[in-house]
Write an enzyme that holds these catalytic residues in place. Structure first.
Site, PDB file in Angstrom:
ATOM      1  N   PRO A  74      99.539 118.306  26.319  1.00 35.02           N
ATOM      2  CA  PRO A  74     100.404 117.461  25.472  1.00 35.02           C
ATOM      3  C   PRO A  74     101.095 116.367  26.275  1.00 35.02           C
ATOM      4  CG  PRO A  74     100.661 119.742  24.846  1.00 35.02           C
ATOM      5  CD  PRO A  74      99.778 119.738  26.071  1.00 35.02           C
ATOM      6  N   CYS A  75     101.064 115.152  25.722  1.00 39.41           N
ATOM      7  CA  CYS A  75     101.543 113.995  26.483  1.00 39.41           C
ATOM      8  C   CYS A  75     102.831 113.400  25.948  1.00 39.41           C
ATOM      9  CB  CYS A  75     100.473 112.900  26.490  1.00 39.41           C
ATOM     10  SG  CYS A  75     100.102 112.240  24.845  1.00 39.41           S
ATOM     11  N   GLN A  76     103.338 113.907  24.801  1.00 33.38           N
ATOM     12  CA  GLN A  76     104.501 113.264  24.182  1.00 33.38           C
ATOM     13  C   GLN A  76     105.686 113.190  25.142  1.00 33.38           C
ATOM     14  OE1 GLN A  76     102.665 115.647  22.857  1.00 33.38           O
ATOM     15  NE2 GLN A  76     102.223 115.268  20.702  1.00 33.38           N
TER      16      GLN A  76
END
Length: 236
Positions: A74-76
């Protein structure tokens, strides 16, 4: 070569892997909808729809060698548009630990890690440094790059961080770019059909011949394209 994709989503990285001649044997994805999409597009791949933290890596053990483990956690929390959670206190930012757990257990010959460019400076570069240090400690030669998608034939200005690690030698991104001239938006979509508010026909014919190499490659032999449902909004 055999591949295993972690945090697979709908399978964007696997699409590239297939194009490179890699047979993706397993994929791990927590979202039910994304996992279903992956299954429909990759019927020969075993998709594990579960939280990666609950999975024993030996369930994905590949006997065929060599093989590669790849994925994009996940990159958020690393995105520059998310200033509030760009730190070590964001639990999702630590999911890269799960990626490393699978690498340590499976011992693949190759590792490819992808994320937003913001990971290079989130929390002072802590996560990037931790990733590189941990892979090096597992015996990998590590190479990283921030790639510009517009120089790889994509009609979009988008930077992505890639970390490639190999057991045998240090890899190179020297010949990464296909061109220095980006594909323009006009070249990419000028042949697409015009849309009106409330359109309920998903499949429409192209409005004109492809006007660029990119558009020609995207449409292939198709005379029509889908995905054109438009909501009927109230007038302003």
């Amino acid at each position: 070569m055999i591949g295993i994709e972690l945090f697979s989503g709908a399978g964007g990285l696997s699409l590239g892997a297939h194009s490179a001649g890699i047979n993706v044997s397993h994929a791990v994805e927590i979202s039910k909808a994304a996992a279903k999409t992956f299954e429909l597009n990759n019927p020969s791949t075993t998709v594990i729809n579960n939280d990666i933290r609950l999975i024993d890596p030996t369930e994905l053990l590949v006997k065929t060698r060599p093989f590669v483990v790849f994925g994009g956690p996940p990159c958020q929390g690393f995105s520059t548009s998310n200033q509030r959670n760009r730190n070590r206190q964001n639990g999702n930012n630590w999911l890269f630990e799960e990626f490393l757990r699978f690498v340590q257990a499976l011992k693949p010959e190759l590792v490819v890690f992808e994320n937003v460019a913001g990971i290079t400076h989130t929390d002072g570069g802590f996560f990037r440094a931790e990733l590189e240090t941990r892979l090096s400690s597992l015996g990998y030669h590590v190479t990283t790059v921030v790639a510009d998608a517009s120089r790889c034939g994509v009609p979009q200005r988008r930077n992505r961080f890639f970390c490639a690690a190999s057991k045998s030698k240090k890899l190179s991104f020297e010949n990464l770019y296909d061109t220095d001239r980006p594909v323009t938006v006009e070249e990419a979509i000028s042949d697409l059909p015009d849309l009106v508010v409330g359109n309920n026909d998903s499949e429409l014919t192209y409005k004109q011949d492809a006007r660029s190499e990119y558009a020609t490659r995207m449409r292939g032999r198709l005379s029509a394209c889908s995905g054109h449902l438009v909501t009927r909004n109230a007038p302003p």
